[in-house]
Motif scaffolding. Structure first.
Motif, PDB file in Angstrom:
ATOM      1  N   HIS A   1      17.679  38.586  33.222  1.00  0.00           N
ATOM      2  CA  HIS A   1      19.425  38.909  33.204  1.00  0.00           C
ATOM      3  C   HIS A   1      19.961  37.492  33.040  1.00  0.00           C
ATOM      4  N   GLU A   2      19.410  36.506  33.660  1.00  0.00           N
ATOM      5  CA  GLU A   2      20.094  35.265  33.522  1.00  0.00           C
ATOM      6  C   GLU A   2      20.256  34.618  32.018  1.00  0.00           C
ATOM      7  N   ASP A   3      19.150  35.030  31.343  1.00  0.00           N
ATOM      8  CA  ASP A   3      19.085  34.635  29.831  1.00  0.00           C
ATOM      9  C   ASP A   3      19.654  35.642  28.674  1.00  0.00           C
ATOM     10  N   ALA A   4      20.215  36.626  29.505  1.00  0.00           N
ATOM     11  CA  ALA A   4      20.988  37.997  28.597  1.00  0.00           C
ATOM     12  C   ALA A   4      22.158  37.092  28.261  1.00  0.00           C
ATOM     13  N   GLU A   5      23.240  37.920  27.321  1.00  0.00           N
ATOM     14  CA  GLU A   5      24.572  37.355  27.059  1.00  0.00           C
ATOM     15  C   GLU A   5      25.291  38.301  26.150  1.00  0.00           C
ATOM     16  N   LEU A   6      26.395  38.274  26.221  1.00  0.00           N
ATOM     17  CA  LEU A   6      27.535  39.090  25.533  1.00  0.00           C
ATOM     18  C   LEU A   6      27.316  38.418  23.997  1.00  0.00           C
ATOM     19  N   SER A   7      27.506  39.173  23.109  1.00  0.00           N
ATOM     20  CA  SER A   7      27.473  38.628  21.518  1.00  0.00           C
ATOM     21  C   SER A   7      28.624  39.356  20.728  1.00  0.00           C
ATOM     22  N   HIS A   8      28.463  39.442  19.466  1.00  0.00           N
ATOM     23  CA  HIS A   8      29.455  40.374  18.847  1.00  0.00           C
ATOM     24  C   HIS A   8      28.640  41.000  17.531  1.00  0.00           C
ATOM     25  N   ASN A   9      28.699  42.020  17.420  1.00  0.00           N
ATOM     26  CA  ASN A   9      28.028  42.955  16.465  1.00  0.00           C
ATOM     27  C   ASN A   9      28.684  42.612  15.046  1.00  0.00           C
ATOM     28  N   ALA A  10      28.274  43.155  13.881  1.00  0.00           N
ATOM     29  CA  ALA A  10      28.663  43.161  12.594  1.00  0.00           C
ATOM     30  C   ALA A  10      30.164  43.200  12.367  1.00  0.00           C
TER      31      ALA A  10
END
Length: 187
Positions: free
Chosen positions: A139-148
């Motif tokens: 979990h600690e290395d997961a993240e929010l990002s943005h898709n295309a």
């Protein structure tokens, strides 16, 4: 793809409460993107098998205590693998796939870097989430990002699922590294 790396074997055991029409869509809707991502990360062949209607296994009572369930599932899967002479390597996973949550809030559960895991079909990314844990993602290395499309999305092992966010259909860069390092140890 030809590789000298040990293949990853995934055995998905559909609980008896998962109907036939749902079983037909699981590979496409729940697994294809995840398995493609894991192939890219690991450079390995993936061998996938779906198993149904095994008395004493696919009819296990799964709602209640997720930790007890996972312990029991590990024992049952190990015994089944021995009986059926299935591989029990570090790159083999035994997944119980359920229709519903495991308790009021738990969608899935896995032992970190171990072969036994349980995942409901309540959310599309739960199978990928729990598979990730079993291969060393945190979990600690997961993240929010943005898709295309510029929409905020969650990588597969993101801990706090919010239905307003999209699924990124990938692991974070750190979790990709975690998974690759885990699997690379077995060649």
């Amino acid at each position: 793809m030809t590789t000298s790396k040990q293949p990853v074997r995934l055995y998905f055991f559909y609980h008896d409460d998962v109907d036939a029409s749902t079983r037909r869509i699981v590979p496409r809707n729940y697994l294809d993107a995840c398995i493609n991502e894991l192939r890219k990360i690991s450079g390995r062949e993936f061998i996938v098998r779906f198993i149904t209607s095994v008395p004493g296994l696919t009819d296990i009572h799964y709602q209640g205590n997720p930790n007890y369930l996972l312990s029991e599932w590990r024992r049952l899967a190990r015994d089944y693998a021995i009986k059926e002479d299935l591989p029990r390597t570090n790159t083999t996973r035994y997944v119980l796939v359920t229709k519903d949550k495991l308790d009021a809030i738990t969608l899935g559960i896995a032992y970190f870097k171990e072969s036994a895991l349980v995942s409901s079909l309540v959310a599309y990314q739960t199978l990928a989430h729990e598979l990730g844990h079993s291969f060393g993602a945190t979990h600690e290395d997961a993240e929010l990002s943005h898709n295309a499309f510029g929409v905020t999305c969650e990588t597969y092992v993101y801990p706090d699922r919010d239905e307003r966010r999209a699924n990124c259909y990938q692991y974070s860069l750190k979790n990709r590294k975690n998974i690759a390092e885990f699997l690379d140890a077995f060649d």
